[in-house]
Scaffold this active site. Sequence first.
Site, PDB file in Angstrom:
ATOM      1  N   ARG A  67      23.677   2.910  26.063  1.00 22.89           N
ATOM      2  CA  ARG A  67      23.782   3.037  24.349  1.00 22.89           C
ATOM      3  C   ARG A  67      25.251   2.698  23.785  1.00 22.89           C
ATOM      4  O   ARG A  67      25.378   2.133  22.908  1.00 22.89           O
ATOM      5  CB  ARG A  67      23.277   4.557  24.077  1.00 22.89           C
ATOM      6  CG  ARG A  67      23.031   4.863  22.704  1.00 22.89           C
ATOM      7  CD  ARG A  67      22.002   5.949  22.423  1.00 22.89           C
ATOM      8  NE  ARG A  67      20.924   6.188  22.856  1.00 22.89           N
ATOM      9  CZ  ARG A  67      19.880   5.648  22.431  1.00 22.89           C
ATOM     10  NH1 ARG A  67      19.967   4.924  21.353  1.00 22.89           N
ATOM     11  NH2 ARG A  67      18.749   5.647  23.026  1.00 22.89           N
ATOM     12  N   MET A  92      16.545   1.196  13.280  1.00 15.36           N
ATOM     13  CA  MET A  92      16.134   2.179  14.047  1.00 15.36           C
ATOM     14  C   MET A  92      16.520   2.265  15.537  1.00 15.36           C
ATOM     15  O   MET A  92      16.079   1.992  16.561  1.00 15.36           O
ATOM     16  CB  MET A  92      14.445   1.875  14.355  1.00 15.36           C
ATOM     17  CG  MET A  92      13.606   1.574  12.920  1.00 15.36           C
ATOM     18  SD  MET A  92      13.891   3.019  11.956  1.00 15.36           S
ATOM     19  CE  MET A  92      12.406   3.653  11.653  1.00 15.36           C
ATOM     20  N   ARG A  93      17.932   2.939  15.399  1.00 14.52           N
ATOM     21  CA  ARG A  93      18.677   2.996  16.757  1.00 14.52           C
ATOM     22  C   ARG A  93      19.223   4.627  16.642  1.00 14.52           C
ATOM     23  O   ARG A  93      19.602   4.913  15.445  1.00 14.52           O
ATOM     24  CB  ARG A  93      19.727   2.205  16.705  1.00 14.52           C
ATOM     25  CG  ARG A  93      19.219   0.541  16.765  1.00 14.52           C
ATOM     26  CD  ARG A  93      19.025   0.504  18.318  1.00 14.52           C
ATOM     27  NE  ARG A  93      19.866   0.772  19.433  1.00 14.52           N
ATOM     28  CZ  ARG A  93      19.863   0.984  20.498  1.00 14.52           C
ATOM     29  NH1 ARG A  93      18.489   0.741  21.102  1.00 14.52           N
ATOM     30  NH2 ARG A  93      20.891   1.251  21.620  1.00 14.52           N
ATOM     31  N   ASN A 109      22.525   5.334   5.358  1.00 14.46           N
ATOM     32  CA  ASN A 109      21.062   5.279   5.641  1.00 14.46           C
ATOM     33  C   ASN A 109      20.218   5.667   4.582  1.00 14.46           C
ATOM     34  O   ASN A 109      20.581   6.460   3.601  1.00 14.46           O
ATOM     35  CB  ASN A 109      20.965   6.343   6.817  1.00 14.46           C
ATOM     36  CG  ASN A 109      19.518   6.075   7.411  1.00 14.46           C
ATOM     37  OD1 ASN A 109      19.096   4.948   7.516  1.00 14.46           O
ATOM     38  ND2 ASN A 109      18.828   7.241   7.640  1.00 14.46           N
ATOM     39  N   HIS A 111      16.296   7.098   4.184  1.00 11.11           N
ATOM     40  CA  HIS A 111      15.087   7.334   4.936  1.00 11.11           C
ATOM     41  C   HIS A 111      13.846   7.723   4.023  1.00 11.11           C
ATOM     42  O   HIS A 111      14.315   8.207   2.906  1.00 11.11           O
ATOM     43  CB  HIS A 111      15.396   8.875   5.765  1.00 11.11           C
ATOM     44  CG  HIS A 111      14.330   9.526   6.569  1.00 11.11           C
ATOM     45  ND1 HIS A 111      14.000   8.844   7.759  1.00 11.11           N
ATOM     46  CD2 HIS A 111      13.538  10.354   6.309  1.00 11.11           C
ATOM     47  CE1 HIS A 111      12.787   9.329   8.154  1.00 11.11           C
ATOM     48  NE2 HIS A 111      12.478  10.496   7.286  1.00 11.11           N
ATOM     49  N   VAL A 146      19.527  12.262  14.156  1.00 10.85           N
ATOM     50  CA  VAL A 146      18.506  11.331  13.179  1.00 10.85           C
ATOM     51  C   VAL A 146      18.394  11.620  12.102  1.00 10.85           C
ATOM     52  O   VAL A 146      17.806  12.779  11.644  1.00 10.85           O
ATOM     53  CB  VAL A 146      17.393  11.175  14.283  1.00 10.85           C
ATOM     54  CG1 VAL A 146      16.329  10.238  13.496  1.00 10.85           C
ATOM     55  CG2 VAL A 146      17.615  10.538  15.624  1.00 10.85           C
ATOM     56  N   ASP A 147      18.566  10.840  11.083  1.00 11.13           N
ATOM     57  CA  ASP A 147      17.938  11.111   9.700  1.00 11.13           C
ATOM     58  C   ASP A 147      18.792  12.275   9.171  1.00 11.13           C
ATOM     59  O   ASP A 147      18.019  13.039   8.279  1.00 11.13           O
ATOM     60  CB  ASP A 147      16.710  11.067   9.535  1.00 11.13           C
ATOM     61  CG  ASP A 147      15.982   9.621   9.869  1.00 11.13           C
ATOM     62  OD1 ASP A 147      16.729   8.710   9.734  1.00 11.13           O
ATOM     63  OD2 ASP A 147      15.021   9.770  10.439  1.00 11.13           O
ATOM     64  N   GLU A 176      12.544   3.584  -2.915  1.00  9.83           N
ATOM     65  CA  GLU A 176      13.565   2.958  -2.090  1.00  9.83           C
ATOM     66  C   GLU A 176      14.312   1.844  -2.809  1.00  9.83           C
ATOM     67  O   GLU A 176      15.518   1.929  -2.602  1.00  9.83           O
ATOM     68  CB  GLU A 176      13.204   2.813  -0.521  1.00  9.83           C
ATOM     69  CG  GLU A 176      12.747   4.007   0.041  1.00  9.83           C
ATOM     70  CD  GLU A 176      12.455   3.583   1.637  1.00  9.83           C
ATOM     71  OE1 GLU A 176      13.116   2.950   2.225  1.00  9.83           O
ATOM     72  OE2 GLU A 176      11.082   3.742   2.047  1.00  9.83           O
TER      73      GLU A 176
HETATM   74  C1  GAR Z   1      12.029   2.102   5.277  1.00  5.78           C
HETATM   75  O1  GAR Z   1      11.150   2.565   4.637  1.00  5.78           O
HETATM   76  C2  GAR Z   1      13.209   3.046   5.517  1.00  5.78           C
HETATM   77  O2  GAR Z   1      13.416   4.094   4.805  1.00  5.78           O
HETATM   78  C3  GAR Z   1      12.681   3.540   6.855  1.00  5.78           C
HETATM   79  O3  GAR Z   1      12.249   2.386   7.520  1.00  5.78           O
HETATM   80  C4  GAR Z   1      11.546   1.440   6.477  1.00  5.78           C
HETATM   81  C5  GAR Z   1      12.137  -0.045   6.628  1.00  5.78           C
HETATM   82  O4  GAR Z   1      11.534  -0.886   5.814  1.00  5.78           O
HETATM   83  N1  GAR Z   1      13.780   4.166   7.781  1.00  5.78           N
HETATM   84  C6  GAR Z   1      13.555   5.104   8.567  1.00  5.78           C
HETATM   85  O5  GAR Z   1      12.550   5.487   8.837  1.00  5.78           O
HETATM   86  C7  GAR Z   1      14.863   5.285   8.992  1.00  5.78           C
HETATM   87  N2  GAR Z   1      14.670   6.841   9.655  1.00  5.78           N
HETATM   88  P1  GAR Z   1      12.551  -2.149   5.560  1.00  5.78           P
HETATM   89  O6  GAR Z   1      12.889  -3.125   6.617  1.00  5.78           O
HETATM   90  O7  GAR Z   1      11.376  -2.922   4.659  1.00  5.78           O
HETATM   91  O8  GAR Z   1      13.844  -1.826   4.414  1.00  5.78           O
END
Ligand code: GAR
Length: 217
Positions: A67, A92-93, A109, A111, A146-147, A176
């Site tokens: 990692r 997603m890392r 970030n 979420h 995470v988050d 978002e």
């Molecule tokens: C989004 O809903 C973002 O908030 C979430 O992944 C999606 C990505 O969509 N992120 C997480 O869950 C982080 N833990 P996108 O690639 O269309 O922006």
Amino acid sequence: MVRRRVAIVISGRGSNMEALIAACRQPDYPAEIVHVVSNEPAAAGLAKAAAAGVPTTVIEHRRFAARADFDAALDRRLREVGAELVCHAGFMRILTVDYVEAWRDRLINIHPSLLPAFPGLDTHARAIAAGVRFSGCTAHFVRAKVDAGPIIAQAVVPVLPDDDAERLAARVLAAEHRLYPFALRLVADGRTRVVGDTVVVDGAAIPAVGLFSPLPD
Ligand code: GAR
């Protein structure tokens, strides 16, 4: 106006990335997107970034034994492109503590929940199962967990009785796309200060910070 140099890191679709790229096209926006990095070569967002004229790099995490090695390659690329701030947009890392600390308060970030509720995966299904009446999204500075991390702004949307995870996800995603450019503007304008585990926003009061409640159709 000084524009802060922002890189975006993605793993997939890249719709939040597109919202940030669009915001940065506004003449008065205090940031520019200088680069997009994906850890997934198949991420749909890569083509969208290229179409928008933003240079991209793929750093495939599977090619690294540890990692920390992936994080070091990412760190190197972000420095090469002169990133001052980095927006995680569906990235997603899980990151190493060393990496996160090297970029402390410069990683943001988004979420799709009202953190600290429902971090991690399957957010919307878990929110529905818990029977919450409101959900939303959170823009926050990144910490190694995470988050988790100091909250910059949040947006709220209703959870409706006939929602399934997909319907709720779509409603939250629309929020978002408004929240992330709003939060990045606050940070790029230098209006945010991390105090302990929270963010203080300096300057003029923001009425109902990041409160968006789109009404149902
Ligand atoms: C989004 O809903 C973002 O908030 C979430 O992944 C999606 C990505 O969509 N992120 C997480 O869950 C982080 N833990 P996108 O690639 O269309 O922006």
